[in-house]
Design a protein around this motif. Structure first.
Motif, PDB file in Angstrom:
ATOM      1  N   LEU A  32       0.823  -1.205   0.000  1.00 21.69           N
ATOM      2  CA  LEU A  32       0.000   0.000   0.000  1.00 21.69           C
ATOM      3  C   LEU A  32       0.853   1.250   0.000  1.00 21.69           C
ATOM      4  O   LEU A  32       0.428   2.296  -0.460  1.00 21.69           O
ATOM      5  N   GLY A  33       2.061   1.154   0.584  1.00 23.79           N
ATOM      6  CA  GLY A  33       2.869   2.360   0.656  1.00 23.79           C
ATOM      7  C   GLY A  33       4.261   2.066   1.136  1.00 23.79           C
ATOM      8  O   GLY A  33       4.504   1.118   1.868  1.00 23.79           O
ATOM      9  N   ILE A  34       5.192   2.903   0.681  1.00 26.45           N
ATOM     10  CA  ILE A  34       6.576   2.831   1.112  1.00 26.45           C
ATOM     11  C   ILE A  34       6.818   4.063   1.951  1.00 26.45           C
ATOM     12  O   ILE A  34       6.437   5.155   1.557  1.00 26.45           O
ATOM     13  N   ALA A  39       6.447   0.708   6.251  1.00 27.70           N
ATOM     14  CA  ALA A  39       5.879   0.239   4.989  1.00 27.70           C
ATOM     15  C   ALA A  39       4.488  -0.290   5.303  1.00 27.70           C
ATOM     16  O   ALA A  39       4.259  -0.840   6.375  1.00 27.70           O
ATOM     17  N   LEU A  40       3.562  -0.121   4.366  1.00 27.15           N
ATOM     18  CA  LEU A  40       2.179  -0.542   4.588  1.00 27.15           C
ATOM     19  C   LEU A  40       1.849  -1.705   3.668  1.00 27.15           C
ATOM     20  O   LEU A  40       1.986  -1.601   2.453  1.00 27.15           O
ATOM     21  N   LEU A  41       1.430  -2.807   4.281  1.00 32.29           N
ATOM     22  CA  LEU A  41       1.218  -4.059   3.548  1.00 32.29           C
ATOM     23  C   LEU A  41      -0.239  -4.498   3.647  1.00 32.29           C
ATOM     24  O   LEU A  41      -0.849  -4.359   4.698  1.00 32.29           O
ATOM     25  N   ARG A  42      -0.732  -5.082   2.580  1.00 38.79           N
ATOM     26  CA  ARG A  42      -2.031  -5.755   2.627  1.00 38.79           C
ATOM     27  C   ARG A  42      -1.848  -7.174   2.124  1.00 38.79           C
ATOM     28  O   ARG A  42      -1.917  -7.433   0.923  1.00 38.79           O
ATOM     29  N   PRO A  43      -1.580  -8.111   3.037  1.00 40.18           N
ATOM     30  CA  PRO A  43      -1.359  -9.503   2.621  1.00 40.18           C
ATOM     31  C   PRO A  43      -2.594 -10.048   1.907  1.00 40.18           C
ATOM     32  O   PRO A  43      -3.716  -9.641   2.216  1.00 40.18           O
ATOM     33  N   VAL A 128      11.322  -1.839   0.379  1.00 37.87           N
ATOM     34  CA  VAL A 128      10.115  -1.044   0.626  1.00 37.87           C
ATOM     35  C   VAL A 128      10.249  -0.095   1.820  1.00 37.87           C
ATOM     36  O   VAL A 128       9.251   0.502   2.238  1.00 37.87           O
TER      37      VAL A 128
END
Lengths: 343, 343
Positions: A32-34, A39-43, A128
């Motif tokens: 989602l974002g660096i 860092a933003l993750l959506r597994p 990331v």
């Protein structure tokens, strides 16, 4: 021409910007974002995550007289990919904690980033985020995340009595490479392959997700060989609550390995058992699983059956059925009986 | 009586076992396994993850003559919790990369682990893996993961023109604490609170998830104040593509702050703008959002409105409406104009 990576001129924020430019823009469905902070993750739904951290510190894990910056960059990521593979995970991305001494040369920083980012592209495991700090020596921390099908993680403790032990690749080569480098013999005929194994390990991490799948070539437990077969097999056996038996005459060695060992006064068996840094995959399979050759074909890398797990405790080392004394343990930090620079 | 943490006697594997025992058993619905190689996570459906890494290195980020081991342990985790909070995330767990010099004293290691694990318990953010290595100086890497409701992450770049700028807590106190410690004045009357801010920051990370929710006290952008208001607000404004205007007479200061600054020859305004390490939360809210007092009540921590975002670029600093010269930037690694030991 790339802008030279002069730390004093760039400062921390300039360095971060330079790394960002080198890394290029990263788009992944799970990202989602660096950020500098997080860092933003959506597994993906139906997946589990494996999350690892490994540090490489100058004068402890590497020395500039036995490696180069690009190799170091590749290795820093590769050792983390190895951890992910041993969990059955496919890499997603990584954070870099880059600690540099004030006197780090621009060409070194450039070479390091080049190697690191080339490895990242090859593994489809983008940078990331992370942080950059001043440090007394090169201090590289990498945290990586991988994904795997829900509930399919490979564990050290999953083996059962009767399971067979298999290992990828060959053993002892990385330690031989280091011995060659440290004795100034890296240029000997036949040495290059072992030097490369030491400087640029290529862990068979892609085998991990294949072994984690349900099916005929499924593993029951796995661990990557970073500290040497003796230490790492000990961990797998202990975690599984079992004893292991290893047939040392079957341990896979690269062509030319024994001759070069003997020429340098190294015991090929000792290096194969305790040398460390092979970054091969040690795994167990059910007694009913196919022969090693079937695994070799499916995994796309040399695979050798080297022993068996039984009920009990400890590891027994046999040569043609005759029990051997226990080998020395693998590399262990803080034990000064073996100097840290050994590794 | 705890077994003393003698590195040479324990070795790496003994140290890992000792840390495991200290950390106790960890069970969480999202945690499938703890490993040396990789921790295994199963994020909850409908959540996103924030993932951060921060390193603390001896003689760069801290010195033993201005902190103690337990405080260091708390701070090492707290700075990562601050990053997670600034993303709107609730902490889940962390990996520790523990780099220790051979001469690290058992009491120091013990104190560090005690502080770290106490902070972890207080934040319900357990240690779930990592690595331990030899290092020339104390080298602490922490990677932390937090969760947040899907799509609700706070970003630096989310603000719009007209949004108001709010900040939690007070500014400059951590830098004053460091100045007091470095001049041997940590024992002065009134100094203790500032020394504590420097040694044991308590980031208001719990405010992050509250500000990330939909509702009246929702933030449009956020960043944690680690490098100083001037540098960090610059990042938020730049990421949002906006200009910021700050009313410096409104910057929140702790009681006794200005007097102690003056007594030590420090400029209270300069420390508040550029001192760094406050680990407060700077955030923007819609122009129609409630007054700062409503945020203060909901967040449970002092909250002050300090300025506004407008279209344009850069940050303008005003005192009672009169423009001030730009303050010095915050701390930046590798810039030797300011010695690394300043921070």
């Amino acid at each position: 021409v790339a802008r030279p990576l002069d730390l004093e001129a760039l400062g921390e924020f300039g360095l971060i910007e330079a790394i960002r430019r080198r890394a290029g823009s990263v788009r992944r469905p799970w990202l989602l974002g660096i950020g500098d902070d997080a860092a933003l993750l959506r597994p993906r739904a139906g997946t589990d995550l494996a999350w690892t951290h490994d540090a490489l510190i100058e004068a402890v894990h590497f020395r500039w007289d036995t490696t180069d910056a690009a190799s170091l960059g590749r290795k820093a990521l590769a050792v983390n990919l190895s951890d992910l593979g041993a969990s059955g995970a496919r890499p997603l991305g990584f954070l870099l904690s880059l600690g540099l001494p004030q006197q780090a040369r621009p060409a070194q920083i450039d070479g390091f980033l080049g190697g690191l980012l080339a490895e990242a592209r090859a593994a489809d495991c983008p940078l990331v985020g992370g942080d950059t700090v001043a440090a007394p020596v090169w201090t590289l921390g990498i945290s990586a995340v991988g994904e795997l099908a829900r509930g399919r993680a490979l564990r050290r403790g999953g083996a059962r009595a009767g399971d067979r032990l298999l290992v990828t690749g060959t053993l002892g080569g990385a330690a031989l490479g280091l011995a060659l480098l440290e004795s100034g013999a890296g240029g000997l005929p036949g040495a290059a392959a072992f030097v490369r194994r030491q400087q640029r390990p290529r862990p068979p991490w892609r085998a991990g997700p294949l072994l984690a799948r349900r099916g005929p070539v499924s593993a029951t437990a796995a661990i990557d060989l970073s500290d040497g077969l003796a230490a790492d097999l000990g961990q797998l056996a202990r975690a599984s609550g079992l004893a292991a038996e290893v047939w040392v005459e079957r341990l896979p060695r690269a062509r030319g390995y024994a001759a070069l060992c003997h020429g340098r006064g190294q015991d090929p068996e000792a290096l194969a058992l305790s040398g460390g840094e092979d970054y091969e995959l040690l795994f167990s399979v059910a007694s009913s699983a196919p022969a090693a050759g079937v695994f070799q074909k499916r995994l796309g890398c040399r695979t050798t059956e080297i022993g068996v797990l039984r009920s009990g405790r400890g590891v027994r080392w046999l040569r043609h059925g005759v029990r051997l004394p226990d080998p020395a343990g693998g590399f262990e930090h803080f034990k000064t009986s073996r100097a840290p620079s050994d590794k």
